[in-house]
Design a protein around this motif. Structure first.
Motif, mmCIF file in Angstrom:
data_model
loop_
_atom_site.group_PDB
_atom_site.id
_atom_site.type_symbol
_atom_site.label_atom_id
_atom_site.label_comp_id
_atom_site.label_asym_id
_atom_site.label_seq_id
_atom_site.Cartn_x
_atom_site.Cartn_y
_atom_site.Cartn_z
ATOM 1 N N ALA A 150 0.838 -1.196 0.000
ATOM 2 C CA ALA A 150 0.000 0.000 0.000
ATOM 3 C C ALA A 150 0.875 1.250 0.000
ATOM 4 O O ALA A 150 1.985 1.252 0.513
ATOM 5 N N GLY B 125 -4.645 -2.780 -3.683
ATOM 6 C CA GLY B 125 -5.967 -2.873 -3.067
ATOM 7 C C GLY B 125 -6.945 -3.816 -3.730
ATOM 8 O O GLY B 125 -8.038 -4.033 -3.217
ATOM 9 N N ARG C 160 -13.089 -6.238 1.273
ATOM 10 C CA ARG C 160 -13.605 -4.983 0.702
ATOM 11 C C ARG C 160 -14.749 -5.259 -0.272
ATOM 12 O O ARG C 160 -15.724 -4.507 -0.327
#
Lengths: 569, 569
Positions: free
Chosen positions: B12, B526, B535
């Protein structure tokens, strides 16, 4: 080893030829792997009658020993951790000790014996890449309850009771007259990589899925039982004992999901494939459904399709792993990419030759056919039709091709075909069928609905007792099963006879159905690898020929032969 | 590396924290791999905000650089062949050069930076095994025609035309009101292992599937294009531009089958899962269909089920790869293994605790419940019902449990449930649903029916032109698409607006749907790994909440919102 998949199967026949033999002897050594160099000279490496014996596995646990050909010039032995290997070759009765290379394969130690270049002169194809089967670790293709049952039964002591589990289908998909067994070879290949290695054990431990006793048992797990059942390609019926696993409860219990996943998927596809090839009545069918199913399922589907009588597949990985014939030419995008249909056809013919298949329905079919013939001439291999009313279209396209002088140009049809559409096309001048979605989704029955049930187990005093649950609509017949197909005087199948606890009596010309695949932990030769697929396809054709003709009817009906139980009197 | 799968994802956020950074610098070197020892001390290894930059790949080809966490203490960089890597760590602004280990991963060179033991004291979970994703080489999950098209287009020169391909569904399965996107994360993970290595090239060469020019191109293949589309978990409708691939024709063309296999399978399962969790109205659903589908498809199905709102899965490999919650207790065989139901329950409770779930329908349900309560007492976690009339049975079993004082003992039902059966059970006192066959076969729609079409390509003069085939019933809308979901003043979705060649105008509160996953060959952070699943499940819940309430109706109907095209005026 890098880039090489592994084809796991036993070398055929041990000890029954007088030629050169490879003897492998394994002795104890501490855990850990060492790298060595394998340079083993063998006579007659392409002769598969090498003898492999003298294996002393670790911890006095005979385990499952896999022996495979890594292409012709490689031999691979998968062994338990903590073993040591020496290789002896016999040259005119002299033994020579030679170094071996340790490798990890599928996360477990393995020995690779690599044959020297000198040998390749004796085996013309030794330099080519091996047909390869990737074998990821299969141990966690498992439902959690198998491991919690294992834990609880280790705790109660019942884990060690000898048990018989059976995989069977209570019924066929609605209206189907038969099913086709497929997946057994893949299952046996996956069984070889069913090992609880560090990654698997760490996951189970970190998530506290089982206790330490169970982890320890799993770490040492090697299947030591026996597996028998119907051969791949064989037709089956309700309650046919398709696979029988005999071992401790513990060993059989943890294989449940892997066994059912493989058999349920592959048999569903092979069953659909068989209906399609039956409807195609000799015209070749091409498997092209990869894009409509999971990418790994697609490879298995291609394999199952070939067993069910398909001629080829578009799936390249299936070609690589199982040696299946692969085909393919071009999609609509290729035409759209170029400035005109003509430019696309010219590009394709220039690169792939006049024998290629041109897709003629991107814009206007008639114009497409005319352009195709103009570009490729009389030697054009085929045109492909992928939309519209295929029956009518095939007729006038055939006429047009003939009028243009293209009598040998074939017509390939694709476009959401299933067995019914193929049947409808029987009267049309079609040369081959490409089948996708319907095949890989089992033509309405994407799973074969097989279950895996404990049917017999030992009591404390060692006697086997039959067991079965009583739950409504799910009742099973307890007891170990044997089966044969009863034939009439013409050799036509009449009844699926299932003996409960006994081998049913052969009335003279019956065909026994149970084959042994694994005997006390040892994989028997002939049931895995590309050869097994070829044999299964041949077996399927024979099995179909033996059934009453009604088996090929596509309308809904009853199983084409009844299943009858025979019990000890 | 042995036994470790690899989780491929970008670290990230680079460069936006002031903490310790890991700098990786790659320089050219001749081909070949070297083994070194990686002993790299890093501060804050568990902080994922490491900076990775300074990568100079081989042949000036930026390629796709994968950066992954091999569990916390490992970093893996996949790089092109012929690169050299130096690792610098920053300690209080001092740079230290440190050795790295070269490994092969998925057949391609990779660098692994292993963190020393010293560091594990700073990261409490550094000693535990990583969540792992096995990544077999995915390059041959490909239909042969993609490679023959590649060959022919390399020959004609059109292979290098910039192109836009789009994956979309022309329609939803009959009667469905929406679909759910799933698989994108798996696709991006598989893309990282889409490499033509020795095994793949040898197969293609040996079988003369493509010519030498094409083999050479494939050997050097790295995806350098861009991929965007709907995020996983998002609802979709007919003609929603679910995935857009922008690259040369050659690069996009060869990804067709992989893209469609993954999206078609996973979206079919997620769509079915969503209907089931909708019908369950908040009661947890457990995925237990592994045995009814291909063993690898089962892992993907479990992942898709979680995205569609399922609470947990029985599939252990899915738990290991994606960090999904796993559950499981015992099957009928466990009861049959023991001398009596009571003995089995006692064994299970002794090993798994009173909080376990006891399967009470092996013999007689009422007696089973009574025995379960006698054995486990008031703390019995749950009873499982797997047969019979579940609605009636759940009612009287609940009453019986309450009468026996087991008010907190839950009732789990399984047995061929689908969304309709779950809906029927809404009025019954059931606590959770276990779903198998119907889920993993897409509840009647085992494949999502998405297609992958060339919609736009460059002309010789560099301008993009929209393309579409005209074939009957298969006509497509050419041109690159953009999409947004038009919301009303209450935030409820009204229309799926698809802009053809333009971004549709946002009327103020619309929600843009297109996300970028890969930008010029670089995987954006992500979208992969376990986090992506979490997510996606959250996104799915939000996406459903935004749609009109009718979306949850199970009866056949039209898509709950219409798709409208907007074109440049």
């Amino acid at each position: 080893m890098q880039g090489y998949g592994v084809l796991l199967h036993l070398l055929a026949a041990a000890g029954d030829d007088g030629g050169a033999a490879l003897l492998v002897h394994l002795e104890h050594e501490g855990p850990g792997l060492r790298l060595g160099v394998a340079e083993v000279g063998l006579e007659h490496v392409t002769d598969v009658a090498h003898e492999v014996h003298g294996i002393i596995p670790d911890h006095d646990d005979p385990g499952l020993v896999e022996v495979g050909l890594l292409g012709r010039p490689h031999l691979l032995l998968g062994v338990g951790a903590g073993c040591k290997a020496y290789c002896h070759t016999v040259h005119s009765r002299s033994h020579r000790r030679c170094p071996v290379a340790w490798y990890s394969y599928g996360g477990r130690p393995a020995i690779v014996l690599r044959v020297t270049d000198a040998l390749t002169t004796e085996s013309p194809d030794a330099g080519s890449a091996p047909p390869a089967v990737d074998a990821p670790n299969s141990a966690l293709f498992t439902d959690q309850y198998e491991l919690t049952m294992l834990q609880a039964s280790l705790h109660s002591g019942a884990a060690h009771r000898r048990s018989v589990f059976e995989a069977f289908a209570r019924r066929l998909p609605a209206g189907r007259r038969y099913g086709v067994v497929a997946g057994t070879g893949r299952l046996l290949e996956a069984l070889a990589s069913f090992r609880f290695d560090e990654a698997q054990l760490t996951f189970l431990s970190d998530h506290r899925i089982v206790d330490d006793t169970t982890l320890e048992w799993l770490a040492g797990f090697r299947f030591t039982g026996s597996i028998s059942g119907y051969a791949e390609g064989e037709a089956y019926f309700p309650n046919s004992p398709i696979l029988t696993v005999e071992s401790s409860f513990a060993e059989a219990c943890i294989l449940e999901t892997l066994i059912l996943s493989v058999l349920n998927h592959d048999s569903a596809i092979a069953s659909a494939a068989s209906r399609m090839t039956g409807a195609a009545a000799g015209r070749p069918c091409i498997e092209m459904g990869s894009r409509r199913t999971h990418e790994e399922a697609a490879v298995a589907a291609a394999r199952a399709a070939i067993i069910g009588g398909f001629a080829s597949t578009s799936n390249l990985e299936a070609g690589r792993r199982y040696g299946l014939p692969t085909v393919g030419t071009a999609a609509h995008s290729f035409t759209l990419l170029h400035d005109s249909e003509r430019a696309a056809f010219e590009a394709q013919v220039a690169s792939l030759g006049r024998g290629t298949s041109l897709l003629v329905d991107t814009y206007d079919v008639e114009q497409g056919v005319r352009t195709a013939v103009e570009v490729a001439g009389a030697d054009l291999g085929a045109v492909r039709l992928d939309s519209g009313d295929l029956v009518a279209q095939a007729r006038w396209v055939r006429q047009l091709l003939d009028d243009l002088g293209n009598h040998t140009t074939r017509i390939v049809v694709t476009s959401d075909l299933d067995e019914f559409a193929i049947g409808l096309l029987a009267s049309a001048p079609v040369d081959s069928y490409g089948v996708g979605t319907s095949l890989v989704t089992g033509s309405g029955a994407p799973t074969a609905g097989m279950v895996y049930k404990l049917v017999s187990r030992q009591d404390d005093d060692g006697t086997f007792i039959s067991v079965a649950k009583a739950a409504k609509n799910k009742a099973s017949v307890g007891g170990i099963k044997h089966a044969l197909r009863r034939l009439d005087e013409h050799g036509t199948a009449q009844v699926e006879v299932v003996g409960v606890g006994i081998s049913p009596a052969d009335d003279g010309n019956d065909r026994p159905l149970m084959q042994q695949f694994v005997k006390e932990g040892v994989l028997l030769p002939g049931w895995t690898g590309p050869e097994a697929v070829t044999r299964a396809a041949e077996r399927h054709a024979l099995s179909m020929a033996e059934l009453p003709g009604a088996v090929r009817r596509l309308q809904r009906g009853e199983p084409v032969i009844p299943t009858e139980y025979e019990e000890a009197s």
